[in-house]
Design a protein around this motif. Structure first.
Motif, PDB file in Angstrom:
ATOM      1  N   PRO A 108       0.365   7.317   0.876  1.00 56.40           N
ATOM      2  CA  PRO A 108      -0.791   6.963   0.045  1.00 56.40           C
ATOM      3  C   PRO A 108      -1.433   5.679   0.546  1.00 56.40           C
ATOM      4  CG  PRO A 108       1.224   6.264  -1.046  1.00 56.40           C
ATOM      5  CD  PRO A 108       1.644   6.871   0.268  1.00 56.40           C
ATOM      6  N   THR A 109      -1.864   5.666   1.798  1.00 57.20           N
ATOM      7  CA  THR A 109      -2.275   4.403   2.422  1.00 57.20           C
ATOM      8  C   THR A 109      -3.692   4.467   2.995  1.00 57.20           C
ATOM      9  OG1 THR A 109      -1.143   5.207   4.400  1.00 57.20           O
ATOM     10  CG2 THR A 109       0.041   3.618   3.051  1.00 57.20           C
TER      11      THR A 109
ATOM     12  N   ASP B  48       0.823  -1.211   0.000  1.00 58.05           N
ATOM     13  CA  ASP B  48       0.000   0.000   0.000  1.00 58.05           C
ATOM     14  C   ASP B  48       0.859   1.265   0.000  1.00 58.05           C
ATOM     15  OD1 ASP B  48      -2.301   1.466   0.003  1.00 58.05           O
ATOM     16  OD2 ASP B  48      -2.634   1.319   2.169  1.00 58.05           O
TER      17      ASP B  48
ATOM     18  N   GLU C  33       2.444   6.049  -6.095  1.00 58.20           N
ATOM     19  CA  GLU C  33       1.062   6.504  -5.932  1.00 58.20           C
ATOM     20  C   GLU C  33       1.000   7.981  -5.573  1.00 58.20           C
ATOM     21  OE1 GLU C  33      -1.011   3.965  -3.169  1.00 58.20           O
ATOM     22  OE2 GLU C  33      -0.251   2.148  -4.131  1.00 58.20           O
TER      23      GLU C  33
ATOM     24  N   GLU D 290      -5.481   0.518  -3.920  1.00 51.62           N
ATOM     25  CA  GLU D 290      -6.657   1.376  -4.118  1.00 51.62           C
ATOM     26  C   GLU D 290      -7.433   0.937  -5.352  1.00 51.62           C
ATOM     27  OE1 GLU D 290      -3.768   2.394  -3.082  1.00 51.62           O
ATOM     28  OE2 GLU D 290      -4.074   3.771  -1.403  1.00 51.62           O
TER      29      GLU D 290
HETATM   30 ZN    ZN Z   1      -1.856   2.965  -1.484  1.00 54.90          ZN
END
Ligand code: ZN
Ligand code: ZN
Ligand code: ZN
Length: 560
Positions: A261-262, A247, A252, A332
């Motif tokens: 970006p989690t 993740d 990202e 995502e």
């Molecule tokens: Zn992510």
């Protein structure tokens, strides 16, 4: 004598075949046996066209184990799967993609050459669905000033409207305006798109109506989209998402205010900094609120209530926004598809209840695919190249100044096309063909560019295969540029995060194509099918005239 007999035999044959197409079967006078009659058309109560924005074919197979039985799997197990379906032109972008699915042809004919393009007549950039001669309905902003006027041919939705003397309805829905306006065609009863920001409303254009119907204002007033103002968490435990990368990674994009970006993405906290309701567009929730609205449309418009087929065109835009932000290998994107599968299941079971199982026909495809994030591929030792698009214009201007003594020759560079000033070229008494070829030769020397074609080549030749064929299908004589260039596969032309699309390469052309429901056979094929075949197949199924510019062929294996 003999030929006379043959003639009357043929005549009898024609009379028998042509008689009473409405009856499914008829009795032979002679011995009372039942002769099945060949059906001339299938009339589902409702046709549902689904476009999943930026959906790659392999999302079906990669996330297969996570899908429920009654979403994507239902379409594949009960319907027909075209496994080798492709876009047959470039640029592979959203506007041209939606136009091509519904017109059954390519930008060469329908004229939607990209989302935005340089207009050679006005000298300005134009938007594929933009139309200042109309006003917004349901909004005080300019977001509703849209119409399909730049699309030059009819759609399958138009043909159904014309065929039924306008008694069959067309409703088109998408978060993106172009994802609704182009599929709706020129004759839609309504096309609706989502205005984010502080409003969170579904809106339209005065092209269709002067005020929103009651069911739309009711939907907006009920603020049913507000329930998605909640943290974006994964639908299933994140450690089961083994089909995507970690993740937290460098490939990202971030929401404003995030440091990693989690999951969980805390939407209530990030809300104001990310444009209010706009934040939902790039999340799985955007597809859920689209599904809610599509279901409301079935009720509000009484779609599929009688035997005259209606058409509901739905495009799921959030898959594209999420793909651009997070990339095809992200958790995502995986969650977005797992949740979309649930939304499809919810949508189909609603249609079963309201219209009846087997009484409606669905197709599902995408408007283009997407490439893996080039920076990720590079780290995995897959060959990539980087291209500096900003430096290109300067370099080319230097070249034309040196060769022709002026920097005014190049009017615009967009969509991997170069637009030249034909008036200046004429005044300089040089040939357009020569300028095109000289510039093409120059660009061929650039590192990340693999192929270059000129407008002159497009006018002179009729390509039938390979890249030139794909470029020619996307080349509109009146609207396209003078020089078209193609990057090597997996070239990085944008920021180092997220995925994109637009190329003629196979990761951008290979898209799902599923059919399901009334008149559809059960099965699959690995034979190549192409996007313009969809409208032709639906026209053959419905027994309506093909769209006016149609170049596709019906996929015979699909039809019952
Ligand atoms: Zn992510
Ligand atoms: Zn798209
Ligand atoms: Zn996109």
């Amino acid at each position: 004598m003999y030929s006379k007999l043959l003639k009357s035999f043929i005549l009898i044959f024609i009379v028998v075949i042509g008689a009473n197409p409405a009856n499914a079967q008829r009795k032979s006078k002679k011995n009372n046996e039942v002769i099945p009659e060949i059906a001339t058309k299938t009339t589902p109560k409702l046709v549902v066209g689904i476009v999943v924005d930026q959906m790659r074919y392999d999302y079906l197979t990669r996330f297969w184990n996570h899908y429920q039985d009654d979403g994507f799997k239902r379409m594949i197990n009960d319907g027909f799967n075209c496994k080798n379906n492709h876009y047959n032109y470039a640029p592979t972008n959203t506007g041209p993609g939606h136009a091509s699915v519904y017109t059954g042809t390519t930008p060469a004919t329908h004229g939607i050459i990209s989302n935005d393009w340089y207009d050679k007549i006005s000298g300005e950039s134009v938007y594929c669905a933009g139309d200042d001669s109309y006003s917004s309905v349901g909004s005080t902003s300019d977001a509703g000033k849209m119409s399909p006027h730049r699309m030059l041919t009819t759609t399958i939705t138009d043909q159904l409207r014309l065929h039924t003397q306008m008694r069959g309805k067309t409703i088109a829905i998408a978060i993106k305006d172009r994802g609704a306006v182009l599929p709706g065609g020129h004759t839609a009863n309504g096309a609706y798109w989502f205005e984010g920001n502080t409003a969170g409303n579904w809106i339209t254009s005065s092209y269709y109506m002067n005020e929103l119907p009651k069911w739309v204002t009711d939907f907006n007033n009920a603020k049913s989209v507000a329930k998605y103002k909640k943290p974006w968490v994964t639908a299933k435990p994140i450690n089961t998402y083994v089909e995507s990368v970690m993740d937290n990674n460098a490939y990202e994009g971030l929401y404003k205010g995030e440091t990693t970006p989690t999951f969980p993405h805390d939407f209530p906290k990030l809300w104001e900094a990310n444009g209010g309701y706009d934040i939902l567009k790039s999340s799985a929730y955007g597809n859920s609120l689209t599904t809610d609205f599509a279901i409301a449309a079935v009720d509000g418009e009484n779609l599929g209530a009688d035997d005259i087929p209606d058409f509901l065109a739905v495009s799921f835009s959030s898959t594209d926004y999420a793909g651009h932000k997070f990339g095809v290998d992200s958790k995502e994107v995986q969650d977005t598809y797992i949740r979309l599968d649930k939304d499809l299941s919810r949508f189909f079971s609603t249609l079963d209840k309201k219209i009846g199982e087997g009484e409606y026909t669905v197709f599902l495809t995408a408007d283009h695919g997407a490439n893996p994030v080039p920076a990720y591929l590079k780290d995995k030792k897959v060959l990539t190249s980087i291209f500096d698009s900003k430096g290109m214009k300067e370099k080319l201007n230097e070249y034309v100044k040196f060769t022709y003594g002026t920097t005014d020759l190049i009017k615009d560079i967009s969509n991997n096309q170069i637009f030249l000033d034909h008036d200046i070229i004429k005044n300089l008494d040089i040939k357009i063909k020569d300028v095109q070829e000289n510039l093409a030769d120059e660009i061929r020397g650039y590192n990340a560019i693999s192929n270059v074609y000129t407008g002159y080549q497009m006018w002179q030749n009729d390509y039938t295969r390979g890249l030139p064929h794909v470029v020619q299908n996307g080349y509109n004589e009146k609207r396209s540029g003078d020089i078209m260039y193609i990057f090597n596969t997996n070239t990085m032309t944008y920021s180092s995060t997220g995925s994109s699309h637009g190329s003629p390469h196979i990761y951008d052309t290979h898209t799902p194509l599923l059919f399901f429901g009334k008149g559809i056979k059960n099965g699959s094929t690995v034979a190549r099918t192409e996007i313009p075949d969809i409208a032709a197949t639906m026209a053959a199924l419905l027994g309506v005239a093909f769209p006016s510019g149609g170049t596709g062929e019906p996929i015979i294996e699909v039809l019952d």
